[in-house]
Design an enzyme around this catalytic site. Structure first.
Site, PDB file in Angstrom:
ATOM      1  N   CYS A 322      29.388  42.942 -10.764  1.00 52.10           N
ATOM      2  CA  CYS A 322      30.456  43.280 -11.706  1.00 52.10           C
ATOM      3  C   CYS A 322      31.759  43.591 -10.958  1.00 52.10           C
ATOM      4  CB  CYS A 322      30.050  44.478 -12.552  1.00 52.10           C
ATOM      5  SG  CYS A 322      31.373  45.012 -13.636  1.00 52.10           S
ATOM      6  N   ASP A 366      76.260  50.379  -0.722  1.00 54.22           N
ATOM      7  CA  ASP A 366      77.658  50.310  -1.129  1.00 54.22           C
ATOM      8  C   ASP A 366      78.266  51.678  -0.790  1.00 54.22           C
ATOM      9  OD1 ASP A 366      80.060  49.596  -2.563  1.00 54.22           O
ATOM     10  OD2 ASP A 366      79.314  50.886  -4.179  1.00 54.22           O
ATOM     11  N   THR A 368      81.604  53.316  -2.287  1.00 55.26           N
ATOM     12  CA  THR A 368      82.180  54.072  -3.398  1.00 55.26           C
ATOM     13  C   THR A 368      81.198  54.199  -4.557  1.00 55.26           C
ATOM     14  OG1 THR A 368      84.360  53.257  -2.804  1.00 55.26           O
ATOM     15  CG2 THR A 368      84.121  54.234  -4.989  1.00 55.26           C
ATOM     16  N   ASP A 562      76.238  50.433  -7.225  1.00 52.27           N
ATOM     17  CA  ASP A 562      76.460  50.945  -8.584  1.00 52.27           C
ATOM     18  C   ASP A 562      77.441  50.122  -9.402  1.00 52.27           C
ATOM     19  OD1 ASP A 562      78.721  51.746  -7.018  1.00 52.27           O
ATOM     20  OD2 ASP A 562      79.229  53.185  -8.585  1.00 52.27           O
TER      21      ASP A 562
END
Length: 668
Positions: A322, A366, A368, A562
């Site tokens: 199984c 990134d 800023t 962002d």
């Protein structure tokens, strides 16, 4: 066309159907006809069931236990009953298993665990081993209960999330306060929330100020202070005073709903190892049934061995074969890891992303809004020609057309100085190049020194001033009116308090970091030196993509950003991670998202994914290793049916328990 999807993590059934051809009652009848229970769409499961309810939930196992005890006593008191003493227990335990076989056969699945169990139990009865047959169904039922409990524990993080929003809310109508169902609220409605209660929706704070506990959503342990006008997420706990808010989210679209949707979508994106196991299990079970059949017939036919011995061993082999433990080994770990990440304020969009995160060796950030707060302030204004108030009025009129952090800082400075903001037409945002507009018939352009190099290059005094300001760590913005250079704005951003710690923690787990920014090299260098990391500056969106590709040549890369201009790089990276308050484009493009604005958790999510992959490898090794051991012992006749089913149930419980180690300690 009808589409249906069941989500393991949230236990939700999603059905897409044509209402003109099918209704909800027909769907409910179909689901219940398949043997599954349904709770209402707007109802919540009660986690604190009474003792009577719990006994009813386990009535089948309790009844089987009673029949097993009765069978044992009958055999002692009436030895002549022999094997017949345990037949009632076998039939009682086998009945639900056979129902499962019929349900699966109706769906075209003829080789499930229930099929293997049914064949083994009927075979044991044929051999006169009713006690072993009864023990097989008894142990199988216990194993099913243990698996169910373990699965509930794995889903506990998601269950806790679903329970964060209350079912009701206090609606304000004039001077009245009316208790209504939360799903009846619409954007614009006014609600009131008492201290100690949670927000049922995303809402704008109208009260002057308030303190909110967002720990269940963001992992932030301390309450957060908000002022009027701030957006508060659903599920946040009011800690200090009665507050009034204006509803902002549509029904089913608040912060909790979005997180649950992401979790549900995540289950559709299986890890590569999970997809492989799914494919493997489809042919594995029928193959093992063929092998078990050969084990039964070949020794007696070719070597004259006793039929009963090899039938018994073949049946034991069926139970050993199984694949339950193997199948559950990966999704249990993935679900636990996703739940653990959610409790830390990190949303991972699926097992594939989780597995890829484990391989990350470099993280590109990134600047800023990611490493910095994204709230720069104007530090200096230098005019060339036109009076300061005159050209600033023109520039701010154009900047009103964008929500870029630098633009918002310029607007804030103009407001502080009391400068009139004009009205601009034909505003064009040039990603990475600045912005252009027409004010009072005059062409206004605002951009970086690099974007306006053709103007700056003709003015040595301007170039010298730019160098001076950038060496101080400022970002410089240039402005021109009708092609004539008119002034400079110097802006400076503040590093996030946890940025330095985030870079150090990444370094501690063997992950390098690099900053990718469109800012000038001198300002970027000042930030990078503070953080002790490498950097690439002066990058346009396409340059960030090329930088990510260059990094990928040496090792897998995660990109954290962002803004809209980060979206291409987020998609290009092996894994894209979006900041929680970032743009919608960035959030949709990324493979993972932070529900808060702390970058320190980037190292945590990479460590968590590595731990999850280690758990998955351990689980697969446990599942296959135990099967290999008991396969040999079953063929040798050392272990029988009872041990076989115990080994299978035990292995399933073991890999599930191992996966639960990923869940946060002391949290439900």
């Amino acid at each position: 066309m009808i589409k249906a999807r069941i989500t393991f993590a949230s236990l939700r059934l999603t059905v897409e159907f044509d209402a003109s051809r099918l209704n909800l009652s027909q769907i409910e009848a179909t689901v219940t006809g398949l043997g599954y229970g349904l709770s209402g769409v707007s109802k919540r499961a009660d986690s604190k069931a009474s003792i009577t309810e719990r006994l009813l939930q386990h009535r089948q196992l309790l009844a089987l236990t009673g029949l097993m005890i009765a069978g044992g006593i009958s055999r002692l008191v009436l030895p002549e009953m022999g094997a017949w003493a345990f037949w009632p227990a076998v039939l009682w335990g086998l009945f639900p298993i056979m129902k499962g076989v019929l349900r699966q056969a109706g769906r075209g699945n003829f080789f499930g665990m229930e099929t293997l169990m049914t064949v083994a139990v009927i075979g044991a009865l044929a051999l006169g081993e009713s006690f072993e047959a009864a023990m097989v169904v008894f142990l199988f039922m216990i194993g099913e209960k243990l698996e169910s409990l373990a699965a509930d524990r794995a889903r506990s993080g998601v269950k806790a999330l679903m329970a964060l929003t209350p079912d009701t809310a206090i609606l304000i109508r004039g001077d009245e306060r009316i208790e209504v169902m939360a799903d009846s609220l619409r954007p614009g409605d006014l609600i009131e929330v008492r201290p100690g209660d949670r927000l049922p929706v995303d809402a704008e704070l109208l009260t002057e100020a308030g303190s909110f506990d967002e720990s269940a959503l963001t992992g932030e342990s301390l309450p957060v202070e908000y002022v009027a006008g701030n957006r508060i997420l659903a599920g946040s706990l009011v800690t200090d005073r009665l507050v009034q808010l204006r509803v902002q989210s549509e029904p089913g679209e608040n912060a909790i709903d979005r997180i649950l949707t992401l979790i549900e979508e995540a289950e559709a994106h299986k890890a590569p190892v999970e997809r492989f196991i799914d494919r493997f299990s489809r042919w594995y079970t029928p193959l093992m049934m063929v092998i078990a059949g050969l084990v039964i017939v070949l020794p007696p036919l070719l070597a004259g061995q006793p039929w009963d011995v090899w039938v018994y061993r073949g049946l034991a082999l069926l139970l050993i074969a199984c694949p339950c433990a193997l199948i559950i080994s990966t999704p249990a770990a993935v679900t636990s890891a996703l739940a653990a990440a959610t409790r830390k304020g990190i949303l991972i969009k699926g097992g594939a992303a989780l597995e890829q995160l484990a391989s990350i060796r470099q993280v590109a950030f990134d600047k800023t809004g990611t490493l910095t707060l994204g709230k720069p302030e104007v530090t200096a204004i230098v005019s060339f020609g036109l009076p300061e108030t005159e050209w600033l009025s023109l520039v701010t009129a154009v900047e009103k057309g964008t929500s870029h952090p630098l633009a918002l800082a310029i607007l804030a400075e103009a407001e502080r100085r009391g400068i009139h903001v004009g009205v601009a037409d034909e505003i064009t945002v040039l990603a990475g190049h600045g912005i252009h507009g027409v004010v009072k018939g005059q062409n206004i352009r605002v951009g970086s020194p690099a974007a306006m190099a053709e103007v700056v290059a003709c003015l040595p005094a301007v170039e010298a001033e730019i160098v001076r300001l950038e060496e101080q760590g400022n970002t410089v913005v240039c402005a021109s009116v009708e092609g004539e250079f008119v002034g400079l704005l110097a802006l400076s951003d503040t590093l996030r308090s946890d940025s330095g710690d985030a870079i150090e923690r990444l370094r501690g787990i063997g992950v390098g970091s690099v900053m990718l920014t469109g800012d000038n090299p001198r300002a970027a260098k000042a930030i990078a030196n503070q953080l002790g990391m490498d950097f690439r500056a002066g990058l346009l969106p396409e340059d960030k993509v090329n930088a990510v590709r260059a990094l990928q040549a040496s090792a897998p890369v995660a990109m954290v950003g962002d803004g809209i201009n980060d979206a291409p790089a987020l998609r290009t990276a092996d894994i894209g991670i979006a900041m929680g308050q970032g743009s919608d484009v960035a959030l949709e493009t990324a493979d993972a998202a932070l529900t808060h604005d702390r970058v320190g958790e980037v190292a945590d999510v990479i460590s968590l994914s590595r731990h999850a992959m280690a758990i998955i490898r351990q689980n697969i090794a446990l599942a296959l290793g135990l099967k290999a051991i008991f396969l040999v012992t079953s063929l040798m006749g050392v272990t029988g049916l009872m041990v076989a089913v115990l080994a299978d149930s035990g292995a399933t419980a073991l890999v599930t328990a191992n996966a639960l180690r990923l869940l946060p300690k002391g949290k439900d």
